[in-house]
Design a protein around this motif. Structure first.
Motif, PDB file in Angstrom:
ATOM      1  N   MET A 207      45.962  44.819  41.734  1.00  0.00           N
ATOM      2  CA  MET A 207      46.463  44.782  40.391  1.00  0.00           C
ATOM      3  C   MET A 207      47.698  44.153  40.246  1.00  0.00           C
ATOM      4  O   MET A 207      48.669  43.889  41.126  1.00  0.00           O
ATOM      5  CB  MET A 207      46.760  46.273  40.004  1.00  0.00           C
ATOM      6  N   SER A 208      47.734  43.261  39.014  1.00  0.00           N
ATOM      7  CA  SER A 208      48.940  42.348  38.924  1.00  0.00           C
ATOM      8  C   SER A 208      50.139  43.243  38.186  1.00  0.00           C
ATOM      9  O   SER A 208      50.063  44.125  37.660  1.00  0.00           O
ATOM     10  CB  SER A 208      48.426  41.387  37.752  1.00  0.00           C
ATOM     11  N   SER A 209      51.397  42.829  38.700  1.00  0.00           N
ATOM     12  CA  SER A 209      52.421  43.439  38.121  1.00  0.00           C
ATOM     13  C   SER A 209      53.319  42.691  37.149  1.00  0.00           C
ATOM     14  O   SER A 209      54.352  42.906  36.936  1.00  0.00           O
ATOM     15  CB  SER A 209      53.491  43.721  39.356  1.00  0.00           C
ATOM     16  N   VAL A 210      52.778  41.732  36.546  1.00  0.00           N
ATOM     17  CA  VAL A 210      53.401  40.698  35.730  1.00  0.00           C
ATOM     18  C   VAL A 210      53.473  41.559  34.440  1.00  0.00           C
ATOM     19  O   VAL A 210      52.889  42.409  33.981  1.00  0.00           O
ATOM     20  CB  VAL A 210      52.530  39.465  35.430  1.00  0.00           C
ATOM     21  N   SER A 211      54.743  40.842  33.599  1.00  0.00           N
ATOM     22  CA  SER A 211      54.986  41.588  32.460  1.00  0.00           C
ATOM     23  C   SER A 211      55.275  40.668  31.499  1.00  0.00           C
ATOM     24  O   SER A 211      55.738  39.390  31.785  1.00  0.00           O
ATOM     25  CB  SER A 211      56.159  42.482  32.401  1.00  0.00           C
ATOM     26  N   GLY A 212      55.105  40.703  30.105  1.00  0.00           N
ATOM     27  CA  GLY A 212      55.270  39.562  29.032  1.00  0.00           C
ATOM     28  C   GLY A 212      54.080  38.842  28.852  1.00  0.00           C
ATOM     29  O   GLY A 212      53.293  38.618  29.835  1.00  0.00           O
ATOM     30  N   SER A 213      53.718  38.721  27.690  1.00  0.00           N
ATOM     31  CA  SER A 213      52.393  38.091  27.087  1.00  0.00           C
ATOM     32  C   SER A 213      52.197  36.627  27.860  1.00  0.00           C
ATOM     33  O   SER A 213      51.193  36.350  28.273  1.00  0.00           O
ATOM     34  CB  SER A 213      52.391  37.972  25.747  1.00  0.00           C
ATOM     35  N   GLY A 214      53.461  35.862  27.921  1.00  0.00           N
ATOM     36  CA  GLY A 214      53.132  34.582  28.476  1.00  0.00           C
ATOM     37  C   GLY A 214      52.688  34.660  30.203  1.00  0.00           C
ATOM     38  O   GLY A 214      51.688  33.981  30.631  1.00  0.00           O
ATOM     39  N   GLU A 215      53.400  35.672  30.739  1.00  0.00           N
ATOM     40  CA  GLU A 215      53.137  35.862  32.022  1.00  0.00           C
ATOM     41  C   GLU A 215      51.818  36.373  32.257  1.00  0.00           C
ATOM     42  O   GLU A 215      51.123  35.919  33.327  1.00  0.00           O
ATOM     43  CB  GLU A 215      54.167  36.519  33.007  1.00  0.00           C
ATOM     44  N   ARG A 216      51.378  37.187  31.382  1.00  0.00           N
ATOM     45  CA  ARG A 216      49.908  37.919  31.502  1.00  0.00           C
ATOM     46  C   ARG A 216      48.901  36.893  31.181  1.00  0.00           C
ATOM     47  O   ARG A 216      47.809  36.904  31.931  1.00  0.00           O
ATOM     48  CB  ARG A 216      49.888  38.954  30.551  1.00  0.00           C
ATOM     49  N   ILE A 217      49.101  35.829  30.422  1.00  0.00           N
ATOM     50  CA  ILE A 217      48.046  34.672  30.256  1.00  0.00           C
ATOM     51  C   ILE A 217      48.062  33.851  31.442  1.00  0.00           C
ATOM     52  O   ILE A 217      46.938  33.633  31.817  1.00  0.00           O
ATOM     53  CB  ILE A 217      48.585  34.066  28.728  1.00  0.00           C
ATOM     54  N   LEU A 218      49.171  33.463  31.646  1.00  0.00           N
ATOM     55  CA  LEU A 218      49.128  32.590  33.229  1.00  0.00           C
ATOM     56  C   LEU A 218      48.482  33.431  34.304  1.00  0.00           C
ATOM     57  O   LEU A 218      47.982  32.668  35.196  1.00  0.00           O
ATOM     58  CB  LEU A 218      50.901  32.274  33.452  1.00  0.00           C
ATOM     59  N   ALA A 219      48.652  34.597  34.407  1.00  0.00           N
ATOM     60  CA  ALA A 219      48.076  35.516  35.569  1.00  0.00           C
ATOM     61  C   ALA A 219      46.394  35.306  35.515  1.00  0.00           C
ATOM     62  O   ALA A 219      45.699  34.974  36.419  1.00  0.00           O
ATOM     63  CB  ALA A 219      48.281  36.900  35.385  1.00  0.00           C
ATOM     64  N   ILE A 220      46.069  35.154  33.944  1.00  0.00           N
ATOM     65  CA  ILE A 220      44.586  34.885  33.987  1.00  0.00           C
ATOM     66  C   ILE A 220      44.172  33.459  34.439  1.00  0.00           C
ATOM     67  O   ILE A 220      43.130  33.566  34.942  1.00  0.00           O
ATOM     68  CB  ILE A 220      43.909  35.097  32.415  1.00  0.00           C
ATOM     69  N   LEU A 221      44.899  32.467  33.978  1.00  0.00           N
ATOM     70  CA  LEU A 221      44.425  31.076  34.532  1.00  0.00           C
ATOM     71  C   LEU A 221      44.558  31.234  36.104  1.00  0.00           C
ATOM     72  O   LEU A 221      43.966  30.305  36.528  1.00  0.00           O
ATOM     73  CB  LEU A 221      45.464  30.304  33.924  1.00  0.00           C
ATOM     74  N   ASP A 222      45.442  31.737  36.593  1.00  0.00           N
ATOM     75  CA  ASP A 222      45.794  31.709  38.031  1.00  0.00           C
ATOM     76  C   ASP A 222      44.733  32.596  38.942  1.00  0.00           C
ATOM     77  O   ASP A 222      44.360  32.142  39.860  1.00  0.00           O
ATOM     78  CB  ASP A 222      47.094  32.598  38.477  1.00  0.00           C
ATOM     79  N   LEU A 223      43.808  33.131  38.060  1.00  0.00           N
ATOM     80  CA  LEU A 223      42.682  33.888  38.962  1.00  0.00           C
ATOM     81  C   LEU A 223      41.768  32.620  39.168  1.00  0.00           C
ATOM     82  O   LEU A 223      40.795  32.968  40.297  1.00  0.00           O
ATOM     83  CB  LEU A 223      41.772  34.769  37.960  1.00  0.00           C
ATOM     84  N   PHE A 224      41.524  31.637  38.491  1.00  0.00           N
ATOM     85  CA  PHE A 224      40.348  30.694  38.869  1.00  0.00           C
ATOM     86  C   PHE A 224      40.990  29.759  40.019  1.00  0.00           C
ATOM     87  O   PHE A 224      42.089  29.231  40.250  1.00  0.00           O
ATOM     88  CB  PHE A 224      40.206  29.738  37.724  1.00  0.00           C
ATOM     89  N   SER A 225      40.039  29.642  40.908  1.00  0.00           N
ATOM     90  CA  SER A 225      40.246  28.724  42.131  1.00  0.00           C
ATOM     91  C   SER A 225      38.855  28.146  42.704  1.00  0.00           C
ATOM     92  O   SER A 225      37.711  28.374  42.087  1.00  0.00           O
ATOM     93  CB  SER A 225      40.770  29.866  43.486  1.00  0.00           C
ATOM     94  N   CYS A 226      38.961  27.517  43.760  1.00  0.00           N
ATOM     95  CA  CYS A 226      37.861  26.728  44.275  1.00  0.00           C
ATOM     96  C   CYS A 226      36.845  27.712  44.649  1.00  0.00           C
ATOM     97  O   CYS A 226      35.458  27.543  44.616  1.00  0.00           O
ATOM     98  CB  CYS A 226      38.135  25.974  45.550  1.00  0.00           C
TER      99      CYS A 226
END
Length: 259
Positions: A1-20
């Motif tokens: 589970m992510s511990s990020v806070s703030g809408s900007g960090e939360r949106i970036l966390a979604i993009l960071d999910l994607f990988s090869c």
């Protein structure tokens, strides 16, 4: 589970999910991984989809969208490391058979941003955009050896298993001692660590920043890299990495003067 806070960090966390390994994600998988509520997640997904960063595929969920491709195109035109480094790779690949790579170091990632191949069927070839391993290989050691001491130790501690598996020793201190040798030589050499049968030589690109911006690497079939040829590769990789670093430093100086 992510511990990020703030809408900007939360949106970036979604993009960071994607990988090869995971190019597609369903909303349910995202909620399980990130811990977002359904309304929050769908609000962010709508923002990312409307702006082109994500798109949906039938029966596959979400994947990265066309805006990412657009940004990639812009980066290749704007990044001075790529603009100045690509001709350097062409010179290197023209001199030796194999694959020449330009790698950018950011955060804790090694990303191939340009490559030039001079053989028809290279044993080792990283396409632009493909991450490279930390701990294994000449590139990883060439970067790690020139990090500030505290960052260098922290990286080795976190990736000790990968570093230790390359013959540099089993402990943090053993690896750090091996990295001191790389720092003294100015380059790193690896035999078959990432791709069997391939010898790789890498040197950091420093620029005006005390932390490496990236690295130049030449990989060749071991059959094409006898002792004399390997010595020539090492010397040219080292010279070109310094040349590129000087060019980046001069450009940084001009940018600072203009600003």
């Amino acid at each position: 589970m992510s511990s990020v806070s703030g809408s900007g960090e939360r949106i970036l966390a979604i993009l960071d999910l994607f990988s090869c390994d995971r190019p597609h994600w369903t909303p349910e998988e995202m909620m399980a991984e990130l811990g977002y509520s359904r309304p929050t997640l769908y609000r962010y997904l709508k923002t990312l989809k409307d702006s082109g960063y994500l798109t949906t595929l039938p029966h596959a969920g979400y994947t990265l969208g066309p805006r990412v491709t657009e940004l990639d195109y812009l980066m290749t035109r704007a990044d001075p490391l790529i603009a100045l480094g690509t001709p350097v790779l062409e010179r290197l690949a023209a001199q030796f058979p194999g694959s020449a790579f330009l790698v950018r170091w950011y955060g804790r990632k090694l990303l191939c941003v340009a490559s030039v191949v001079s053989v028809e069927t290279p044993k080792s070839s990283y396409p632009r955009g493909r991450p490279m391993p930390i701990g294994k290989g000449a590139i990883s050691r060439a970067i790690a050896a020139f990090l500030p001491p505290r960052d260098r130790r922290a990286l080795v501690e976190d990736y000790l298993e990968a570093f230790a598996g390359t013959g540099t020793g089993d402990t943090v201190d053993d690896v750090l001692e091996a990295l001191r040798d790389v720092r003294r030589d100015g380059y790193s050499t690896a035999w078959g660590e990432v791709t069997p049968g391939v010898v790789a030589v890498a040197a950091p690109v420093m620029g005006s920043d005390p932390t490496p911006q990236g690295a130049i690497c030449m990989t060749s079939d071991e059959a094409d890299a006898g002792p004399e040829r390997l010595s020539e590769i090492q010397a040219m990789v080292l010279d070109l990495s310094r040349e590129l670093g000087d060019s980046l430093g001069q450009q940084d100086g001009l940018s600072g003067a203009v600003a």
